[in-house]
Design an enzyme around this catalytic site. Structure first.
Site, PDB file in Angstrom:
ATOM      1  N   ARG A  11      44.883  48.848  37.549  1.00 25.82           N
ATOM      2  CA  ARG A  11      43.749  47.921  37.565  1.00 25.82           C
ATOM      3  C   ARG A  11      42.726  48.257  36.473  1.00 25.82           C
ATOM      4  O   ARG A  11      42.144  47.366  35.850  1.00 25.82           O
ATOM      5  CB  ARG A  11      43.091  47.971  38.939  1.00 25.82           C
ATOM      6  CG  ARG A  11      41.978  46.958  39.100  1.00 25.82           C
ATOM      7  CD  ARG A  11      41.555  46.871  40.563  1.00 25.82           C
ATOM      8  NE  ARG A  11      40.614  45.779  40.773  1.00 25.82           N
ATOM      9  CZ  ARG A  11      39.386  45.964  41.254  1.00 25.82           C
ATOM     10  NH1 ARG A  11      38.943  47.176  41.540  1.00 25.82           N
ATOM     11  NH2 ARG A  11      38.585  44.923  41.442  1.00 25.82           N
ATOM     12  N   HIS A  45      49.125  43.130  42.816  1.00 24.56           N
ATOM     13  CA  HIS A  45      48.512  43.211  44.148  1.00 24.56           C
ATOM     14  C   HIS A  45      49.520  43.566  45.231  1.00 24.56           C
ATOM     15  O   HIS A  45      49.244  43.442  46.410  1.00 24.56           O
ATOM     16  CB  HIS A  45      47.777  41.909  44.482  1.00 24.56           C
ATOM     17  CG  HIS A  45      46.505  41.748  43.716  1.00 24.56           C
ATOM     18  ND1 HIS A  45      45.721  40.631  43.767  1.00 24.56           N
ATOM     19  CD2 HIS A  45      45.871  42.592  42.858  1.00 24.56           C
ATOM     20  CE1 HIS A  45      44.659  40.789  42.975  1.00 24.56           C
ATOM     21  NE2 HIS A  45      44.736  41.966  42.406  1.00 24.56           N
ATOM     22  N   HIS A  64      41.064  45.719  33.782  1.00 23.99           N
ATOM     23  CA  HIS A  64      39.614  45.528  33.646  1.00 23.99           C
ATOM     24  C   HIS A  64      39.107  45.969  32.278  1.00 23.99           C
ATOM     25  O   HIS A  64      38.124  45.432  31.779  1.00 23.99           O
ATOM     26  CB  HIS A  64      38.879  46.255  34.773  1.00 23.99           C
ATOM     27  CG  HIS A  64      38.982  45.548  36.087  1.00 23.99           C
ATOM     28  ND1 HIS A  64      38.054  45.685  37.088  1.00 23.99           N
ATOM     29  CD2 HIS A  64      39.903  44.661  36.553  1.00 23.99           C
ATOM     30  CE1 HIS A  64      38.406  44.928  38.125  1.00 23.99           C
ATOM     31  NE2 HIS A  64      39.534  44.314  37.830  1.00 23.99           N
ATOM     32  N   ASN A 103      33.746  46.118  39.321  1.00 27.57           N
ATOM     33  CA  ASN A 103      34.028  47.536  39.121  1.00 27.57           C
ATOM     34  C   ASN A 103      33.258  48.477  40.041  1.00 27.57           C
ATOM     35  O   ASN A 103      33.748  49.541  40.408  1.00 27.57           O
ATOM     36  CB  ASN A 103      33.720  47.930  37.668  1.00 27.57           C
ATOM     37  CG  ASN A 103      34.653  47.242  36.687  1.00 27.57           C
ATOM     38  OD1 ASN A 103      35.800  46.954  37.019  1.00 27.57           O
ATOM     39  ND2 ASN A 103      34.167  46.970  35.491  1.00 27.57           N
TER      40      ASN A 103
HETATM   41  C1  HEM Z   1      44.345  37.168  38.936  1.00 28.04           C
HETATM   42  C2  HEM Z   1      43.112  37.538  39.176  1.00 28.04           C
HETATM   43  C3  HEM Z   1      42.751  38.781  39.916  1.00 28.04           C
HETATM   44  C4  HEM Z   1      41.789  38.885  40.863  1.00 28.04           C
HETATM   45  C5  HEM Z   1      40.878  37.773  41.341  1.00 28.04           C
HETATM   46  C6  HEM Z   1      41.777  40.238  41.320  1.00 28.04           C
HETATM   47  C7  HEM Z   1      40.912  40.745  42.288  1.00 28.04           C
HETATM   48  C8  HEM Z   1      41.029  41.986  42.879  1.00 28.04           C
HETATM   49  C9  HEM Z   1      40.204  42.476  43.958  1.00 28.04           C
HETATM   50  C10 HEM Z   1      39.038  41.730  44.580  1.00 28.04           C
HETATM   51  C11 HEM Z   1      40.667  43.696  44.323  1.00 28.04           C
HETATM   52  C12 HEM Z   1      40.126  44.605  45.430  1.00 28.04           C
HETATM   53  C13 HEM Z   1      38.963  45.425  44.912  1.00 28.04           C
HETATM   54  C14 HEM Z   1      38.188  46.129  46.008  1.00 28.04           C
HETATM   55  O1  HEM Z   1      38.236  45.728  47.159  1.00 28.04           O
HETATM   56  O2  HEM Z   1      37.500  47.120  45.680  1.00 28.04           O
HETATM   57  C15 HEM Z   1      41.789  43.983  43.471  1.00 28.04           C
HETATM   58  C16 HEM Z   1      42.547  45.131  43.526  1.00 28.04           C
HETATM   59  C17 HEM Z   1      43.569  45.431  42.651  1.00 28.04           C
HETATM   60  N1  HEM Z   1      43.961  44.676  41.580  1.00 28.04           N
HETATM   61 FE1  HEM Z   1      43.381  42.793  41.137  1.00 28.04          FE
HETATM   62  N2  HEM Z   1      42.739  40.931  40.673  1.00 28.04           N
HETATM   63  C18 HEM Z   1      43.358  40.091  39.780  1.00 28.04           C
HETATM   64  C19 HEM Z   1      44.353  40.414  38.893  1.00 28.04           C
HETATM   65  C20 HEM Z   1      44.880  41.672  38.744  1.00 28.04           C
HETATM   66  C21 HEM Z   1      45.724  42.103  37.652  1.00 28.04           C
HETATM   67  C22 HEM Z   1      46.089  41.240  36.451  1.00 28.04           C
HETATM   68  C23 HEM Z   1      46.045  43.396  37.893  1.00 28.04           C
HETATM   69  C24 HEM Z   1      46.884  44.338  37.075  1.00 28.04           C
HETATM   70  C25 HEM Z   1      47.860  43.972  36.294  1.00 28.04           C
HETATM   71  C26 HEM Z   1      45.433  43.758  39.151  1.00 28.04           C
HETATM   72  C27 HEM Z   1      45.605  44.963  39.782  1.00 28.04           C
HETATM   73  C28 HEM Z   1      44.971  45.340  40.940  1.00 28.04           C
HETATM   74  C29 HEM Z   1      45.282  46.559  41.660  1.00 28.04           C
HETATM   75  C30 HEM Z   1      46.377  47.545  41.316  1.00 28.04           C
HETATM   76  C31 HEM Z   1      44.393  46.629  42.727  1.00 28.04           C
HETATM   77  C32 HEM Z   1      44.259  47.771  43.746  1.00 28.04           C
HETATM   78  C33 HEM Z   1      43.315  48.797  43.156  1.00 28.04           C
HETATM   79  C34 HEM Z   1      43.134  50.063  43.975  1.00 28.04           C
HETATM   80  O3  HEM Z   1      43.806  50.227  44.980  1.00 28.04           O
HETATM   81  O4  HEM Z   1      42.325  50.914  43.554  1.00 28.04           O
HETATM   82  N3  HEM Z   1      44.705  42.709  39.620  1.00 28.04           N
HETATM   83  N4  HEM Z   1      41.984  42.943  42.599  1.00 28.04           N
END
Ligand code: HEM
Ligand code: NAG
Ligand code: NAG
Ligand code: NAG
Length: 386
Positions: A131, A265, A135, A165
């Site tokens: 992630r 995700h 970002h 973030n």
């Molecule tokens: C398409 C639009 C996207 C949205 C709206 C989005 C939104 C989010 C949100 C809201 C979270 C949870 C954050 C939290 O609760 O603290 C999250 C987690 C995550 N996102 Fe996305 N995301 C998107 C695309 C992506 C992309 C492109 C990637 C990587 C290629 C990605 C990888 C991740 C990962 C791996 C997590 C888990 C992070 C952790 O466990 O520390 N996301 N995302």
């Protein structure tokens, strides 16, 4: 936490300090009020709708119609087609070239070791690293601007303070550890931006049990500026299909890449605040299970419930089955993208290959490839050089 390290690692705190949802709600309410007082036209974009990072208390379609939410990213930029990220100047094995001044043959191995160790101890850190790369690349290009707490402009409201973030990033300490070792081996040669990219590659490989092998080039330089307001370019969990697509288009990525990258995700965690408003739209059994886990807005749950620590295509079946967490996940079921979702869910190996290529392209966005007033090789990843 070693002294001088300006951020908490976030590695162990499953329940973190409240990111003042009340405040945010109040702020949103105030903005809605101001928007009303100002009279029409009031649906002017991310100022009101925070690009999908805030769920408004009032869901007024006049204020937040799908598609007009992203003024910065959608409307103005959509007028000029954004070219594909070229990645010009990047190369595979960039640090292995003996006749180059960037020669540092141990660099990629050091990153790999740091990531392996961290992910073995806590798989979620691997999710955090993937992630972090997203970002970083979406805001000012892949230039490690996401890591800064001290910038050339001396501002402290850096990207790390932005909604997407704050209290959420993980894996920063892995980047710092790798950087320290690399600086000891070959000072001033390897950028933090490349370390972030290599770490995302390695985390993807480890969490997929070596099924995902990204050919990640190196050669990025580190930026010298970082502003929290620019994290608005990242889509939010409440973003609909139109906003998602326009955000990715604004970076030169395609709809298919958007669908492909969302598959990340399938690992990691998410806070209840981002999906508790849509239990009624989910599969009832799944929703009941989540509801029982969500003590409050800041509780974290696994994003994927069958294989939560494996980077696999499972996410897409969840999307089909109504077991996706965010609006931004669920909308991939819509007419424009359901074909890709179904294909990714069913066809063995198809998503994995697409994910490898999409991550390579993500890593080419807005790269800086030479040292100048805007770019450098940082000595320490969270601050610019003097
Ligand atoms: C398409 C639009 C996207 C949205 C709206 C989005 C939104 C989010 C949100 C809201 C979270 C949870 C954050 C939290 O609760 O603290 C999250 C987690 C995550 N996102 Fe996305 N995301 C998107 C695309 C992506 C992309 C492109 C990637 C990587 C290629 C990605 C990888 C991740 C990962 C791996 C997590 C888990 C992070 C952790 O466990 O520390 N996301 N995302
Ligand atoms: C290695 O570095 C030298 C000097 O910068 C450059 O001329 C050459 O093209 C590089 N070789 C490769 C394979 O990138
Ligand atoms: C930032 O602070 C440094 C050191 O205090 C100073 O030299 C520099 O001029 C400042 N830069 C800006 C843009 O204010
Ligand atoms: C973001 O903040 C910086 C510094 O406060 C400012 O210079 C810049 O204009 C802002 N950008 C946007 C898009 O609001």
């Amino acid at each position: 936490m070693p002294p001088g390290q300006p951020y908490p690692t976030g590695a162990n705190n499953t329940r973190r300090t409240r990111p003042s949802k009340k405040m945010a709600t109040k702020l949103a309410a105030l903005i809605v009020l101001v928007a009303f007082l100002a009279g029409p036209p009031a649906c002017e974009g991310d100022i009101i709708c925070f690009n999908g990072w805030l769920k408004l208390p009032i869901q007024d379609p006049r204020l937040c119609p799908q598609g007009s939410m992203s003024r910065m990213n959608g409307r103005t930029r959509a007028l000029v087609p954004v070219p594909r990220p070229s990645g010009l100047g990047l190369g595979l094995g960039y640090y292995n070239n003996r006749s180059s001044r960037s020669y540092c043959p141990r660099a990629e191995g050091i990153v790999r070791d740091a990531v392996s160790k961290a992910v073995a101890a806590q798989p979620g850190i691997g999710a955090g690293l993937i992630r972090l790369f997203f970002h970083d690349c979406f805001v000012r290009g892949c230039d490690a601007s996401v890591l800064l707490t001290t910038t050339n402009s001396n501002n402290s409201d850096t990207e790390r303070e932005g909604n997407p973030n704050k209290n959420s990033l993980r894996g920063l300490e892995v980047i710092d550890a790798a950087k320290a070792k690399i600086e000891a081996a070959c000072p001033g040669r390897v950028s933090c931006a490349d370390i972030v990219a290599f770490a995302a590659r390695d985390a993807s490989s480890i969490l997929s049990n070596r099924r995902i092998n990204i050919r990640m080039p190196g050669g990025r330089y580190d930026g010298r500026e970082s502003f929290s307001n620019e994290t608005d370019q990242l889509p939010g969990p409440f973003s609909g299909a139109t906003v998602l697509l326009s955000n990715f288009k604004a970076k030169g990525l395609t709809s298919d890449e958007m669908v492909t990258l969302s598959g990340a995700h399938t690992i990691g965690r998410a806070r209840c605040a981002f999906f508790s408003s849509r239990f009624s739209e989910m599969d009832p059994t799944f929703a009941a299970k989540l509801k029982a886990q969500c003590n409050d807005d800041d509780t974290n749950v696994d994003q994927e419930h069958v294989t939560p620590e494996v980077l696999d295509k499972r996410y897409y079946q969840d999307v089909i089955d109504g077991k996706a967490l965010f609006t931004s996940d669920a909308v991939l079921n819509s007419a424009e993208t359901i074909k890709q979702v179904t294909e990714n869910a069913k066809k063995a190996g198809a998503w994995e290959r697409k994910f490898e290529r999409a991550m390579e392209n993500l890593g080419k966005i807005g790269v800086k490839t030479k040292a100048d007033k805007d770019a450098e090789i940082r000595k320490v990843c969270w601050k610019v050089n003097n």
